[in-house]
Design a protein around this motif. Structure first.
Motif, mmCIF file in Angstrom:
data_model
loop_
_atom_site.group_PDB
_atom_site.id
_atom_site.type_symbol
_atom_site.label_atom_id
_atom_site.label_comp_id
_atom_site.label_asym_id
_atom_site.label_seq_id
_atom_site.Cartn_x
_atom_site.Cartn_y
_atom_site.Cartn_z
ATOM 1 N N PHE A 127 0.858 -1.188 0.000
ATOM 2 C CA PHE A 127 0.000 0.000 0.000
ATOM 3 C C PHE A 127 0.894 1.237 0.000
ATOM 4 C CE2 PHE A 127 -2.797 3.229 1.805
ATOM 5 C CZ PHE A 127 -3.960 3.007 1.088
ATOM 6 N N VAL A 128 0.563 2.218 -0.828
ATOM 7 C CA VAL A 128 1.384 3.409 -0.985
ATOM 8 C C VAL A 128 0.627 4.629 -0.451
ATOM 9 C CG1 VAL A 128 2.604 4.901 -2.622
ATOM 10 C CG2 VAL A 128 2.529 2.435 -3.002
ATOM 11 N N THR A 129 1.320 5.456 0.308
ATOM 12 C CA THR A 129 0.713 6.654 0.884
ATOM 13 C C THR A 129 0.952 7.862 -0.029
ATOM 14 O OG1 THR A 129 2.714 7.182 2.135
ATOM 15 C CG2 THR A 129 1.088 5.777 3.213
ATOM 16 N N ASP A 130 0.252 8.942 0.258
ATOM 17 C CA ASP A 130 0.431 10.170 -0.529
ATOM 18 C C ASP A 130 1.876 10.660 -0.488
ATOM 19 O OD1 ASP A 130 -2.127 10.516 -1.541
ATOM 20 O OD2 ASP A 130 -2.834 11.633 0.189
ATOM 21 N N ASP A 131 2.524 10.506 0.668
ATOM 22 C CA ASP A 131 3.894 11.011 0.782
ATOM 23 C C ASP A 131 4.946 9.986 0.364
ATOM 24 O OD1 ASP A 131 3.541 9.372 2.972
ATOM 25 O OD2 ASP A 131 4.041 10.868 4.480
ATOM 26 N N VAL A 146 9.927 15.183 -12.052
ATOM 27 C CA VAL A 146 9.833 16.318 -11.131
ATOM 28 C C VAL A 146 9.016 15.916 -9.917
ATOM 29 C CG1 VAL A 146 9.017 18.680 -10.816
ATOM 30 C CG2 VAL A 146 10.033 17.987 -12.996
ATOM 31 N N GLN A 147 9.581 16.141 -8.741
ATOM 32 C CA GLN A 147 8.879 15.887 -7.486
ATOM 33 C C GLN A 147 8.956 17.147 -6.644
ATOM 34 O OE1 GLN A 147 10.493 12.746 -5.023
ATOM 35 N NE2 GLN A 147 8.492 12.296 -4.162
ATOM 36 N N ARG A 175 8.968 5.821 -8.700
ATOM 37 C CA ARG A 175 8.170 7.055 -8.602
ATOM 38 C C ARG A 175 7.012 6.727 -7.660
ATOM 39 N NH1 ARG A 175 4.324 9.860 -12.960
ATOM 40 N NH2 ARG A 175 4.400 12.011 -12.217
ATOM 41 N N LEU A 176 7.099 7.241 -6.448
ATOM 42 C CA LEU A 176 6.190 6.838 -5.385
ATOM 43 C C LEU A 176 5.391 8.017 -4.845
ATOM 44 C CD1 LEU A 176 8.658 4.557 -3.393
ATOM 45 C CD2 LEU A 176 6.607 3.757 -4.553
ATOM 46 N N HIS A 181 1.226 6.930 -7.182
ATOM 47 C CA HIS A 181 2.011 6.174 -8.154
ATOM 48 C C HIS A 181 2.938 5.179 -7.457
ATOM 49 C CE1 HIS A 181 0.668 9.664 -10.375
ATOM 50 N NE2 HIS A 181 1.109 9.159 -11.500
ATOM 51 N N ARG A 182 3.276 4.139 -8.204
ATOM 52 C CA ARG A 182 4.307 3.189 -7.766
ATOM 53 C C ARG A 182 4.807 2.443 -9.002
ATOM 54 N NH1 ARG A 182 4.630 -2.472 -5.563
ATOM 55 N NH2 ARG A 182 6.530 -2.492 -4.304
ATOM 56 N N HIS A 183 5.766 3.048 -9.699
ATOM 57 C CA HIS A 183 6.284 2.405 -10.900
ATOM 58 C C HIS A 183 7.691 2.877 -11.214
ATOM 59 C CE1 HIS A 183 4.587 6.194 -12.376
ATOM 60 N NE2 HIS A 183 5.442 6.110 -13.383
ATOM 61 N N ARG A 184 8.379 2.058 -11.988
ATOM 62 C CA ARG A 184 9.763 2.337 -12.354
ATOM 63 C C ARG A 184 9.902 2.556 -13.858
ATOM 64 N NH1 ARG A 184 11.651 -1.467 -9.541
ATOM 65 N NH2 ARG A 184 12.521 -0.302 -7.788
#
Length: 547
Positions: A60-64, A425-426, A444-445, A471-474
Motif C-alpha cells: 500500500f502506498v501513501t500520498d507522501d 519532477v517531485q 516514482r512513489l 504512483h508506484r512504478h519504475r
C-alpha cells in the motif's frame, strides 16, 4: 494529548487485527472523535516494497510516497484518514535508524542494546503526532511470543508506563477454536496467550475472541475469570459475510463501549452509524450482478490485489450492483486464444505488476477487450500492456515491448515503447534514477498531479481536468510514440503537468477503454468509491445488457 490503544494478537496470525483496528477507528469516529491508525511490523525488511506479493500481499502506498503494509489500506478505507509515512514502521527500519545513529556517533560511544536504544526508537515513533488526534490506534504485527516482536512489546509496555495513568490501553485478539469431536469451544489457547502477554508485563484491558461459533455466556465468564478481564470487555469477533459489516458487528458486541470504559470516558458520546448502515444497505440490497475478469500474475493470493478487489466492490456499491471479480492467471493463455478464458465477462481489468512473466497474456487481454468492445481498465503495468498492444497491432511497431523485459534477460529483443524512468519532477526538484540503483524506495512513489484533456472520457468521469493520484512504478510509456499511437485512436488524455509523462490513455470509438499509470484503487473507500471504478462498473453493467 492523544489516548493510545495498542492492538496485539495471539495464538495464530491472520485473525484480523488490522480489520479490528480499522473498525474500532470507524466506531470512534462515529462518536465524534478524531483518530489515526498505525502499524508496527516485526519483520526485518525496511518496508514491504521489495517483498513478493506472495510473501506479504499488496504494497500500500501513501500520498507522501511510503511503501507500507496492506493493513494501512484497511485503515484508510474505514476511516477516510490518509495514511502517512509515519504511520508504518518495521524492525528493519528501526534497526537501520539505530545503526545509522551509531555510525554517526550519536550515542557517544555507548554500547548499543535492544533496551534502551531500539525500544527508545520505537517509542519515539509512537510519540509522533501525539497532539494531533484524540486517539492513536497502534497495531503490532505478528503474535505475542514471536521472538522478532519482543522489542515492540517491550516498547509499548514502557510507553504505557511513561504516560499518565489511564492514557493507554491494550486490546488483545485471540482465537477461540471449536473442536468438532467434543463439540466444544476451547478457551485454553486464549488463556495461554494472555498468560504469555502478562509474562512480559502487559495486561489486556479488552479481549477480542475470533470464533466461527457463537460464544456462550459460560465461556465468556470463564475467560474473564482466568484472564483477569471484566466480562463486558470480553468481545466476540465472529466471522462476517463482508468486512464492511465489521463496524456494525463490533458495535453490537460492545467493542467501542468497552474501549471507552477502559479509558473511563463517561458518559460516552452516542455513535452516528448512518454511514455504515448505508454501506451495508448498498451491499445487501444489490440490484444486479456483473462479472469482471482481473487478469494478473499473482492470482493465487487475493491479498496481492487487495485494494483492487475492494475498489471493485466500492464501484458496485456506487451502482447498487454486486461485482463478481474473478482472478485469471495471465500465463494461462500467453500461447493460446484468450476467448475461452475471457468470454462471458462483462469487463476486463489488468492490474499492476513487475517482471515479464504473464505480460503476453495481459497484452492479449487488452487486445481482446479492444476488439470485442468490452470495458477495459488497465492500471500501471495494465496501461503499459494496452500501449504495447496498440503499438504492435495498430501502429505496426511489431516488436514493441518494454525496456523492463530486456533488462531481465540482458539482451535486446524489443523496440521499447515503455522505458526505464530516468528522471521526473517531485515538488520543486528533479529526481534522477539509474537502472542499477537499489530496488527499495527508488520508484516514482506517492501522489502526483495530472492534467486531463477537456474533451476526454476521464475528464467526464472525474468531473474535472486536474487530479492527484498515487504512483508506484519504475517504467514509463515513451511519449516519442504519442503521434503514431494517437493516429491509431489511442489518445494520451492525461499528462503530468510538465507534459512529459503520460498518465492516462484511452481508446477513441471504444465504449470504455482506459489505462492509467497510477493506482486509483488506493484512494477508493466504501463510502466514497473512486470515480474510475464507479464508472468502470457502470460501463460493465451497460455491457452486460448487450450480452
Amino acid at each position: 494529548m492523544a489516548r493510545y490503544v495498542f492492538i496485539t494478537g495471539g495464538v495464530v496470525s491472520s485473525l484480523g487485527k488490522g480489520l479490528a483496528s480499522a473498525a474500532l477507528g470507524a466506531l470512534l469516529q462515529a462518536r465524534g472523535y478524531s483518530v489515526r491508525l498505525r502499524k508496527l511490523d516485526p519483520y526485518l525488511n525496511v518496508d514491504p516494497g521489495t517483498m513478493s506479493p506472495f510473501e506479504h500481499g499488496e504494497v500500500f502506498v501513501t500520498d507522501d510516497g511510503a511503501e507500507t503494509d496492506l493493513d494501512l489500506g484497511h485503515y484508510e478505507r474505514f476511516t477516510g484518514v490518509s495514511a502517512r509515512a509515519t504511520d508504518s514502521v518495521s524492525s528493519g527500519r528501526i534497526y537501520s535508524t539505530v545503526l545509522e545513529k551509531e555510525r554517526r556517533g550519536d550515542y557517544l560511544g555507548k554500547t548499543i542494546q535492544v533496551i534502551p536504544h531500539v525500544t527508545n526508537e520505537i517509542k519515539d515513533f509512537l510519540a509522533v503526532g501525539d497532539d494531533e488526534v484524540d486517539f492513536q490506534l497502534c497495531e503490532i504485527g505478528g503474535t505475542v511470543g514471536d521472538i522478532e516482536g519482543l522489542p515492540f512489546f517491550e516498547a509499548i509496555r514502557q510507553f504505557a508506563q511513561d504516560k499518565p495513568r489511564g492514557q493507554c490501553i491494550f486490546v488483545h485478539l485471540t482465537l477461540l477454536p471449536y473442536v468438532t469431536a467434543s463439540g466444544e469451544l476451547k478457551t485454553k489457547p486464549t488463556q495461554h496467550s494472555v498468560k504469555e502477554l502478562r509474562s512480559i508485563g502487559i495486561a489486556p484491558d479488552v479481549l477480542l475472541l475470533r470464533s466461527e461459533h457463537l460464544i456462550p455466556e459460560k465461556e465468556r465468564e470463564k475467560i474473564a475469570l482466568f484472564c483477569n478481564v471484566r466480562k463486558d470487555a470480553v468481545i466476540a469477533a465472529p466471522d462476517l459475510k463482508t468486512i464492511y459489516e465489521a463496524p456494525l458487528a463490533y458495535h453490537r458486541e460492545g467493542f467501542d463501549q468497552a474501549v471507552l470504559d477502559a479509558f473511563g470516558i463517561a458518559p460516552a458520546p452516542k455513535p452516528n452509524l448512518d454511514r455504515w448502515t448505508d454501506v451495508m444497505d448498498r451491499l445487501v440490497h444489490a440490484e444486479g450482478e456483473v462479472r469482471i475478469a482481473v487478469v494478473g500474475k499473482y492470482t493465487q493470493l487475493e491479498d496481492a490485489y487487495k485494494s483492487i478487489a475492494e475498489a471493485l466492490t466500492h464501484g458496485g456499491m456506487a451502482n447498487r450492483t454486486r461485482v463478481k471479480a474473478e482472478w485469471i492467471d495471465a500465463e494461462q493463455f500467453e500461447n493460446d486464444d484468450p476467448a475461452p478464458y475471457l468470454g462471458g465477462y462483462h469487463a476486463i481489468l489488468v492490474p499492476g505488476g513487475f517482471g515479464e512473466r504473464g505480460t503476453e497474456g495481459k497484452i492479449k487481454a487488452a487486445q481482446f477487450a479492444r476488439e470485442k468492445g468490452l470495458p477495459y481498465l488497465g492500471i500501471c503495468l495494465g496501461m503499459q500492456m494496452a500501449v504495447i498492444e496498440a503499438a504492435r497491432n495498430l501502429a505496426k511497431v511489431e516488436d514493441a515491448g518494454s525496456e523492463e523485459f530486456d533488462h531481465e534477460t540482458g539482451r535486446k529483443r524489443f523496440t521499447p515503447v515503455v522505458y526505464h524512468l530516468k528522471e521526473w519532477v517531485q515538488g520543486n526538484h528533479v529526481v534522477e534514477r539509474k537502472v542499477g540503483d537499489n530496488k527499495g524506495g527508488t520508484m516514482r512513489l506517492g501522489a502526483y498531479s495530472a492534467a486531463l484533456a477537456e474533451d476526454s472520457l476521464v475528464s467526464r468521469v472525474y468531473g474535472t481536468t486536474e487530479i492527484e493520484e498515487r504512483h508506484r512504478h519504475r517504467y514509463e510509456v515513451d511519449i516519442a510514440y504519442r503521434e503514431q499511437l494517437e493516429a491509431c485512436g489511442l489518445t494520451f488524455s492525461g499528462m503530468s503537468p510538465d507534459g512529459r509523462l503520460p498518465e492516462i490513455v484511452e481508446m477513441k470509438g471504444h465504449p470504455w477503454f482506459i489505462g492509467v499509470q497510477f493506482h486509483p484503487e488506493l484512494k477508493s473507500k466504501p463510502f466514497a468509491p473512486h470515480p474510475l471504478f464507479a464508472d468502470f462498473v457502470r460501463a460493465a453493467i451497460e455491457a452486460s445488457r448487450l450480452v
